[in-house]
Design an enzyme around this catalytic site. Structure first.
Site, PDB file in Angstrom:
ATOM      1  N   ASP A 218       1.120  -1.018  -0.376  1.00 40.90           N
ATOM      2  CA  ASP A 218       0.146  -0.292  -0.107  1.00 40.90           C
ATOM      3  C   ASP A 218       0.803   1.517   0.320  1.00 40.90           C
ATOM      4  O   ASP A 218       2.232   1.396  -0.782  1.00 40.90           O
ATOM      5  CB  ASP A 218      -0.819  -0.403   1.584  1.00 40.90           C
ATOM      6  CG  ASP A 218      -2.093   0.886   1.036  1.00 40.90           C
ATOM      7  OD1 ASP A 218      -1.822   1.921   1.246  1.00 40.90           O
ATOM      8  OD2 ASP A 218      -2.946   0.086   1.097  1.00 40.90           O
ATOM      9  N   HIS A 241       2.116   1.838  -3.321  1.00 43.41           N
ATOM     10  CA  HIS A 241       1.717   2.810  -3.812  1.00 43.41           C
ATOM     11  C   HIS A 241       2.372   4.598  -3.722  1.00 43.41           C
ATOM     12  O   HIS A 241       1.393   4.718  -4.473  1.00 43.41           O
ATOM     13  CB  HIS A 241       0.602   2.719  -2.901  1.00 43.41           C
ATOM     14  CG  HIS A 241      -0.356   0.992  -3.431  1.00 43.41           C
ATOM     15  ND1 HIS A 241      -2.174   1.130  -2.575  1.00 43.41           N
ATOM     16  CD2 HIS A 241      -0.123   0.462  -4.207  1.00 43.41           C
ATOM     17  CE1 HIS A 241      -2.136  -0.366  -3.514  1.00 43.41           C
ATOM     18  NE2 HIS A 241      -1.083  -0.117  -3.557  1.00 43.41           N
TER      19      HIS A 241
END
Length: 392
Positions: A218, A241
């Site tokens: 993430d 991310h």
């Protein structure tokens, strides 16, 4: 006379040294002395809490020492207020229970709260998150997922030299804190691990993150609502991310994000580079006075992106206009390669357009051809050489 004087001086120095050593030893607490065992099977939670109670009640600054070896800890809260500053010196590894369900639904594994002056130096946290991720992927009924180490309602927090592995959820969480320094940390989880943000900050001010290596499934770092005065530098991010502001707009009435700088960092094989994201629903939230400077992108899919229609699952999306106001955002001296042809993507709110966006000296290339930029509901200026051509 000189003979007696020398004897007196030697006696004084010996006595002084004795008290220094005694005082030094008194401020060092070894968790093994309270019954902790470094074999990763014995539950050392109670011995750690006994060591904490002793340190918290001491009138002098205290170091809790975790020696080499693997220490099993279940869900634990190290709470204050304490009478002094406390330092954890970790030379070993702290491991979570092998059964992910034992951490329950509280959302945390190791929690520090209501403290003034807490420091964590060295060591490794192993969250053993793979069982939990498998539960999530199988669609079974799973617990909420535990953050490995959390700091709540605390001031003067330092985390230095810590390695965090395979957290069930976020690795390091900062919530309602003031004056936080996170440096020389290493954070790692598989790219397929869900919601394993490296560092998540919310409702906090005066946060510095430097010299961090973060590889997760993430956001490497997420700066969320109610956070101000953040400095992020020398971060190696990826895979993951990217570094995000948000997501914002979760609530109709929420505090914004202001005065954040991200500089001198590298993004490698990330889904995004630097991102601002908000849900497409009414909100009085905001993000302003943001600077992204001196950054290198290495095959980042969205090197520069504002997404005000954020909806990661693609289902039950609000499909409204975001009320979050994004303004005074500077992108300066950003170079490297994009994994997609759209290297600059500003998708702002129709009802509340982005304003004061600045592009300066941008050079982002796409190995399969030319890069492009996309602008929707955004105003700003460009200066210097901007590749792809600015759409502002």
């Amino acid at each position: 006379m000189a003979h007696y004087t020398n004897q007196f001086i030697l006696l004084f120095l010996a006595t002084f040294s004795f008290f220094v050593i005694t005082n030094s030893n008194a401020s060092l607490i070894n968790v093994v002395s309270f019954g902790a065992k470094p074999n990763d099977k014995f539950d050392s939670t109670t011995p750690f809490l006994k060591a904490w109670s002793s340190a918290c009640g001491s009138k002098e600054s205290t170091t809790i020492y975790v020696p080499k070896g693997s220490f099993l800890l279940k869900q634990v809260t190290f709470g204050g207020p304490c009478m002094n500053k406390i330092k954890f010196q970790i030379d070993g590894t702290i491991v979570a229970p092998s059964d992910y369900r034992s951490l329950g639904n509280s959302g945390y594994w190791i929690l520090f709260r209501k403290l003034n002056g807490i420091s964590i130096y060295g060591g490794t946290l192993d969250g053993r998150g793979d069982g939990y991720w498998s539960c999530r992927k199988a669609g079974r009924s799973c617990p909420a997922g535990a953050r490995s180490i959390s700091f709540s309602s605390s001031n003067n927090v330092t985390v230095s030299g810590l390695t965090s592995l395979d957290s069930q959820a976020m690795h390091i969480a900062i919530d309602h804190c003031k004056t936080v320094v996170i440096q020389n940390v290493k954070i790692k989880a598989p790219t397929t691990s869900p919601n394993t943000d490296g560092i998540n900050v919310m409702f906090s001010t005066g946060v510095t993150v430097s010299r961090a290596t973060i590889m997760t499934g993430d956001d490497c770092i997420a700066i969320s609502l109610g956070t101000t005065n953040v400095w992020i530098e020398s971060v190696t991010c990826g895979p993951g991310h990217g570094i995000s502001i948000g997501s914002l707009g979760t609530f109709a009435d929420e505090a914004g994000v202001q005065n954040v700088t991200v500089t001198n960092s590298i993004f490698t094989n990330t889904q995004n580079g630097v991102r601002i994201k908000s849900w497409a629903r009414p909100s009085n939230g905001y993000a302003k006075d943001i600077v992204f400077r001196n950054l290198t992108m290495q095959n980042a899919y969205n090197p520069i992106i504002i997404d005000q229609n954020y909806c990661p699952t693609g289902s039950a999306c609000p499909h409204q206009n975001s009320g979050v106001k994004i303004s005074k955002v500077s992108y300066e001296h950003i170079k490297g390669t994009s994994a997609s042809p759209v290297a600059i993507n500003f998708g702002c709110s129709q009802s509340n357009p982005c304003g004061g966006i600045k592009l300066q000296d941008i050079k982002l290339m796409y190995y399969k051809g030319t890069t492009t930029s996309s602008c929707r509901n955004v105003g700003g200026i460009s200066s210097g050489v901007v590749i792809p051509s600015s759409c502002l």
